[in-house]
Motif scaffolding. Structure first.
Motif, PDB file in Angstrom:
ATOM      1  N   SER A  73       0.816  -1.211   0.000  1.00 15.59           N
ATOM      2  CA  SER A  73       0.000   0.000   0.000  1.00 15.59           C
ATOM      3  C   SER A  73       0.846   1.256   0.000  1.00 15.59           C
ATOM      4  N   SER A  74       2.079   1.161   0.451  1.00 18.32           N
ATOM      5  CA  SER A  74       2.953   2.334   0.487  1.00 18.32           C
ATOM      6  C   SER A  74       3.734   2.516  -0.807  1.00 18.32           C
ATOM      7  N   GLY A  75       3.579   1.577  -1.750  1.00 15.61           N
ATOM      8  CA  GLY A  75       4.248   1.692  -3.034  1.00 15.61           C
ATOM      9  C   GLY A  75       5.537   0.909  -3.122  1.00 15.61           C
ATOM     10  N   ASP A  76       6.004   0.340  -2.021  1.00 13.58           N
ATOM     11  CA  ASP A  76       7.219  -0.462  -2.014  1.00 13.58           C
ATOM     12  C   ASP A  76       6.859  -1.923  -1.854  1.00 13.58           C
ATOM     13  N   ARG A  77       7.640  -2.782  -2.488  1.00  7.95           N
ATOM     14  CA  ARG A  77       7.392  -4.203  -2.328  1.00  7.95           C
ATOM     15  C   ARG A  77       7.673  -4.633  -0.897  1.00  7.95           C
ATOM     16  N   LEU A  78       6.863  -5.550  -0.409  1.00  6.73           N
ATOM     17  CA  LEU A  78       7.077  -6.051   0.939  1.00  6.73           C
ATOM     18  C   LEU A  78       8.352  -6.881   0.980  1.00  6.73           C
ATOM     19  N   PRO A  79       9.143  -6.777   2.043  1.00 11.33           N
ATOM     20  CA  PRO A  79      10.370  -7.577   2.146  1.00 11.33           C
ATOM     21  C   PRO A  79      10.043  -9.034   2.365  1.00 11.33           C
ATOM     22  N   LYS A  80      10.883  -9.892   1.790  1.00 12.25           N
ATOM     23  CA  LYS A  80      10.702 -11.317   1.984  1.00 12.25           C
ATOM     24  C   LYS A  80      11.394 -11.754   3.267  1.00 12.25           C
ATOM     25  N   MET A  97      11.209  -2.663   9.351  1.00 13.21           N
ATOM     26  CA  MET A  97       9.847  -2.307   8.967  1.00 13.21           C
ATOM     27  C   MET A  97       9.409  -0.989   9.585  1.00 13.21           C
ATOM     28  N   SER A  98      10.368  -0.231  10.100  1.00  8.91           N
ATOM     29  CA  SER A  98      10.021   0.989  10.833  1.00  8.91           C
ATOM     30  C   SER A  98       9.302   2.013   9.963  1.00  8.91           C
ATOM     31  N   ARG A  99       9.582   1.995   8.655  1.00 12.12           N
ATOM     32  CA  ARG A  99       8.945   2.971   7.761  1.00 12.12           C
ATOM     33  C   ARG A  99       7.737   2.383   7.037  1.00 12.12           C
ATOM     34  N   ALA A 100       7.429   1.153   7.311  1.00 13.65           N
ATOM     35  CA  ALA A 100       6.292   0.513   6.643  1.00 13.65           C
ATOM     36  C   ALA A 100       4.980   0.961   7.269  1.00 13.65           C
ATOM     37  N   LEU A 131       1.188   0.352   8.825  1.00 17.20           N
ATOM     38  CA  LEU A 131       0.723  -0.648   9.785  1.00 17.20           C
ATOM     39  C   LEU A 131       0.234  -1.897   9.068  1.00 17.20           C
ATOM     40  N   LYS A 132      -0.493  -1.734   7.977  1.00 17.76           N
ATOM     41  CA  LYS A 132      -0.985  -2.900   7.241  1.00 17.76           C
ATOM     42  C   LYS A 132       0.168  -3.737   6.696  1.00 17.76           C
ATOM     43  N   ASP A 133       1.224  -3.078   6.241  1.00 19.10           N
ATOM     44  CA  ASP A 133       2.366  -3.817   5.724  1.00 19.10           C
ATOM     45  C   ASP A 133       3.103  -4.551   6.840  1.00 19.10           C
ATOM     46  N   LYS A 134       3.194  -3.924   8.001  1.00 21.93           N
ATOM     47  CA  LYS A 134       3.799  -4.600   9.152  1.00 21.93           C
ATOM     48  C   LYS A 134       3.018  -5.852   9.509  1.00 21.93           C
ATOM     49  N   LEU A 135       1.691  -5.738   9.505  1.00 19.63           N
ATOM     50  CA  LEU A 135       0.851  -6.887   9.843  1.00 19.63           C
ATOM     51  C   LEU A 135       0.957  -7.974   8.780  1.00 19.63           C
ATOM     52  N   ALA A 136       1.052  -7.562   7.511  1.00 19.01           N
ATOM     53  CA  ALA A 136       1.182  -8.536   6.427  1.00 19.01           C
ATOM     54  C   ALA A 136       2.499  -9.287   6.531  1.00 19.01           C
ATOM     55  N   TYR A 137       3.545  -8.587   6.930  1.00 19.68           N
ATOM     56  CA  TYR A 137       4.856  -9.212   7.078  1.00 19.68           C
ATOM     57  C   TYR A 137       4.889 -10.155   8.272  1.00 19.68           C
ATOM     58  N   GLN A 138       4.278  -9.727   9.359  1.00 20.31           N
ATOM     59  CA  GLN A 138       4.288 -10.526  10.581  1.00 20.31           C
ATOM     60  C   GLN A 138       3.363 -11.732  10.489  1.00 20.31           C
ATOM     61  N   PHE A 139       2.236 -11.561   9.795  1.00 18.41           N
ATOM     62  CA  PHE A 139       1.237 -12.637   9.706  1.00 18.41           C
ATOM     63  C   PHE A 139       0.891 -12.900   8.238  1.00 18.41           C
ATOM     64  N   PRO A 140       1.765 -13.588   7.520  1.00 21.68           N
ATOM     65  CA  PRO A 140       1.527 -13.846   6.089  1.00 21.68           C
ATOM     66  C   PRO A 140       0.305 -14.725   5.869  1.00 21.68           C
TER      67      PRO A 140
END
Length: 377
Positions: free
Chosen positions: A47-54, A67-70, A72-81
């Protein structure tokens, strides 16, 4: 009978929804009411325009990503795939002031609580107290501290109870059901046989379908999705979105100082079935997840009103009102012995005033289903 409303899905690798292959029967074998089809491009932006880290490197080592600049939704997506092809976890989650082992656990709740274990042998069945919930969430959401801050800031127990169901399902998946619900049938029977289990990530039901002109006087939404019983796989985008929604709204209210004096009658819009319904419809109409260019319009309450069989929208199965609200004697709900009756809700709503507890019994003198119409108000 099964109705499908298929769409195309565009999401990150952690958001994989059923690909359009020869095995995707729910996307290829059925005609839909809205003409949506599902898609899964190889990679999508966050959602922020950057690909999520693997999380995985080529050598299989886990990397800790910044993930400090990600968002909240991206943080949650990364933590809970999210993996739609995984199995529904064999968990049953409930919350109450006491565990069944306590002498203070209400005797009126024991048959209902026991029904879930009886219908689901082999499942892990947990009744989580408020104290345990705090420690469990600290463990699960340690890497997303803003979620914990929001949970702790909520001023009413009911708000925390609502939030907890979304949080535990996002992190662990399984079934959440209120303590005053009876399992009438095993969750193994909830989905039609024609729906492949590896193509579904969320199962919800209709709570209210008030087909009357004055519906807004009695309900928050024309179609209201039930959140006293939910089944999901961990990481589902709907759960991620509602967790982010409640977290951000709570932290905003906390900053403005408006959490104090929060009123009971605002719960439904803040953490309850109204916002739950809104988030689900937003997901079904989100261009990030669904290709809607070939559709005639958005999916709305009209696609679900009067339904008597399950409907599929992408990876979401919507069950008719009879499934989770049998016996309410209105809005088309059948009785408890109907084949589509899966969960019985006693509508105890112990946090609510008496006049707000029972959706199946109203004091409206014009309602033919009003059991109290001959009684003084």
């Amino acid at each position: 009978m099964l109705f499908l409303i298929t769409r195309t899905h565009s999401s990150p690798p952690n958001d994989l929804l059923p690909p359009q292959t020869s095995d995707s029967r729910h996307a290829s074998e059925h005609t839909t009411q809205t003409g949506y089809t599902q898609k899964t491009p190889p990679v999508s932006s966050s959602s922020s325009g950057d690909r999520l880290p693997k999380k995985q490197t080529g050598g299989g080592q886990q990397l800790l990503m910044d993930m400090s600049r990600a968002s909240l939704k991206d943080k949650l997506a990364y933590q809970f795939p999210y993996d739609v092809e995984g199995k529904f976890p064999a968990y049953i989650w409930q919350t109450w002031k006491y565990t069944p082992a306590s002498g203070d656990f209400g005797e009126n709740f024991r048959p209902a609580e026991a029904s879930w274990s009886e219908k689901h042998p082999g499942f892990i069945h947990e009744v989580i107290t408020d104290q345990v919930a705090v420690h469990l969430l600290r463990h699960l959401y340690a890497s997303v501290p803003e979620v914990l801050e929001a949970y702790n800031a909520l001023p009413l127990p009911v708000l925390k109870a609502d939030f907890f169901r979304y949080l535990i399902l996002l992190a662990r998946g399984g079934i959440y059901s209120d303590i005053d619900t009876h399992a009438l049938k095993s969750a193994a029977e909830w989905l039609p046989e024609s729906v492949p289990r590896d193509a579904v990530g969320l199962v919800i039901g209709i709570e209210a379908d008030p087909d009357r002109e004055d519906w807004a006087e009695w309900y928050s939404r024309r179609i209201q999705f039930c959140q006293w019983t939910i089944q999901s796989k961990p990481g589902h985008p709907v759960l991620r979105n509602i967790v982010a929604n409640i977290t951000e709204e709570t932290l905003k209210k906390q900053k403005l100082g408006t959490l104090k004096g929060f009123k009971d009658n605002k719960v439904i819009e803040y953490t309850g079935p109204a916002v739950w319904t809104d988030v689900i419809f937003d997901f079904m109409n989100d261009a990030k997840y669904y290709e809607t260019s070939k559709s005639e319009g958005n999916i709305t309450w009209r696609d679900f009103t009067g339904m008597t069989a399950a409907k599929v929208v992408g990876d979401v199965v919507v069950l008719p009102i009879t499934s989770f609200s049998p016996g309410v004697q209105q809005m088309g709900a059948e009785d408890y012995d109907h084949p589509m009756a899966f969960v019985k809700h006693e509508f105890e709503g112990t946090w609510k005033p008496d006049h707000l507890r029972h959706i199946g019994v109203t004091n409206d003198p014009n309602d033919p289903n009003n059991k109290n119409k001959n009684k003084p108000l």
